[in-house]
Write a protein that holds these residues in place. Structure first.
Motif, PDB file in Angstrom:
ATOM      1  N   GLU A 100       0.831  -1.205   0.000  1.00 60.45           N
ATOM      2  CA  GLU A 100       0.000   0.000   0.000  1.00 60.45           C
ATOM      3  C   GLU A 100       0.865   1.255   0.000  1.00 60.45           C
ATOM      4  N   ALA A 101       1.966   1.222   0.747  1.00 64.09           N
ATOM      5  CA  ALA A 101       2.875   2.376   0.765  1.00 64.09           C
ATOM      6  C   ALA A 101       3.459   2.624  -0.621  1.00 64.09           C
ATOM      7  N   GLU A 102       3.802   1.541  -1.323  1.00 70.99           N
ATOM      8  CA  GLU A 102       4.334   1.676  -2.682  1.00 70.99           C
ATOM      9  C   GLU A 102       3.243   2.167  -3.641  1.00 70.99           C
ATOM     10  N   LYS A 103       2.028   1.653  -3.453  1.00 73.41           N
ATOM     11  CA  LYS A 103       0.901   2.055  -4.303  1.00 73.41           C
ATOM     12  C   LYS A 103       0.636   3.546  -4.186  1.00 73.41           C
ATOM     13  N   GLN A 104       0.757   4.067  -2.966  1.00 72.17           N
ATOM     14  CA  GLN A 104       0.536   5.495  -2.746  1.00 72.17           C
ATOM     15  C   GLN A 104       1.760   6.336  -3.079  1.00 72.17           C
TER      16      GLN A 104
ATOM     17  N   GLU B  33      -0.590   8.572   8.668  1.00 71.07           N
ATOM     18  CA  GLU B  33      -1.691   9.194   7.933  1.00 71.07           C
ATOM     19  C   GLU B  33      -3.006   8.500   8.242  1.00 71.07           C
ATOM     20  N   SER B  34      -2.967   7.184   8.406  1.00 73.58           N
ATOM     21  CA  SER B  34      -4.173   6.424   8.714  1.00 73.58           C
ATOM     22  C   SER B  34      -4.648   6.692  10.135  1.00 73.58           C
ATOM     23  N   ALA B  35      -3.715   6.833  11.055  1.00 69.12           N
ATOM     24  CA  ALA B  35      -4.061   7.032  12.466  1.00 69.12           C
ATOM     25  C   ALA B  35      -4.570   8.438  12.737  1.00 69.12           C
ATOM     26  N   GLY B  36      -4.091   9.405  11.954  1.00 69.05           N
ATOM     27  CA  GLY B  36      -4.498  10.783  12.192  1.00 69.05           C
ATOM     28  C   GLY B  36      -3.878  11.331  13.468  1.00 69.05           C
ATOM     29  N   ASP B  37      -4.608  12.185  14.146  1.00 68.55           N
ATOM     30  CA  ASP B  37      -4.106  12.807  15.372  1.00 68.55           C
ATOM     31  C   ASP B  37      -4.123  11.783  16.507  1.00 68.55           C
ATOM     32  N   THR B  38      -2.947  11.414  17.000  1.00 71.83           N
ATOM     33  CA  THR B  38      -2.853  10.416  18.077  1.00 71.83           C
ATOM     34  C   THR B  38      -2.508  11.048  19.421  1.00 71.83           C
TER      35      THR B  38
END
Length: 255
Positions: free
Chosen positions: A122-126, A184-189
């Protein structure tokens, strides 16, 4: 710990396992020698016999352990990761006296490696990128975690164990990209004060249940609690992301 475990395994911890193998072997040998020393002591009492260190069962591992969207998890890749992980589990089991379910451990590791590959894909895809600054920072942190004075010493240790610098740097670059994906998926942690207080009360209750020493004040533990809560949020985000990727993926596990 500088790297999160993706359902039990991450690229960063793979490096740590590899770099720690020699030290772990030495520690295991020292633990096996220690009971003999105690038995030889003129105490007049027999010491409890130390359980024998179990060995990883690598029989019957298929040449292709899993396939993830056409990308293979090879037997060699799996055995390297399993040996490192088993070594850690075995040392804990030796101290606790518990038996290890190696079939379950293999299944968990296979699932972890599938999740790992899904995140990398997924990291490579993005088309995420790893800056030189982030790569150097991660390398310095890995060296520090392994008790080494510099990144050059860290690379030297891995080189002695058969990992070329190019391979190490490639894995670190990949890890930086995956960390970015998770962030990026987790957002503000950043945890709220309420979350920190809840975490403190949970630790306090566990401490009291075990009959341990009195817990330091909330403000004193606050920095550690912040790191703990942030890591928990990142781990939850990682598991959610892996589950979403898994639903759309073509995955086959051959164990």
């Amino acid at each position: 710990m500088i790297k999160k475990w993706f359902l039990g395994l991450s690229l960063g911890t793979s490096l740590l396992v590899l770099s720690a193998c020699g030290g772990a072997d030495e520690s295991a040998e020292n633990e096996n020698v220690q009971p003999e020393t105690e038995q030889q002591a003129p105490s007049g009492e027999e010491s409890a016999e130390q359980p024998e260190m179990p060995q990883p069962d690598l029989e019957g591992i298929p040449e292709v352990v899993a396939q993830v969207n056409g990308e293979e998890v090879s037997k060699e890749e799996f055995e390297t990761a399993y040996t490192g992980q088993f070594q850690q589990v075995a040392m804990q089991a030796q101290m606790s006296g518990q038996e290890i379910d190696q079939n379950q451990l293999k299944t968990q590791l296979a699932e972890s490696m599938v999740g790992q590959k899904l995140l990398v894909q997924e990291a490579e895809k993005q088309e995420l990128t790893a800056s030189d600054e982030k790569v150097e920072q991660t390398l310095d942190q890995l060296a520090q975690q392994n008790g080494l004075e510099s990144k050059d010493e860290f690379l030297s240790v891995l080189s002695e164990q058969g990992m070329a610098e190019e391979e190490v740097m490639s894995q670190i670059e990949t890890q930086v990209k995956v960390d970015q994906l998770i962030a990026e998926s987790a957002g503000d942690t950043d945890p709220s004060n309420e979350e920190l207080e809840a975490a403190y009360e949970q630790v306090k209750a566990q401490q009291e249940q075990m009959g341990g020493e009195e817990l330091p004040a909330f403000e004193e533990l606050k920095p550690e609690l912040e790191e703990q809560v942030k890591m928990q949020k990142e781990n939850e985000a990682t598991q959610t992301l892996v589950a979403e990727l898994r639903e759309k993926a073509d995955v086959t596990i051959n164990l």
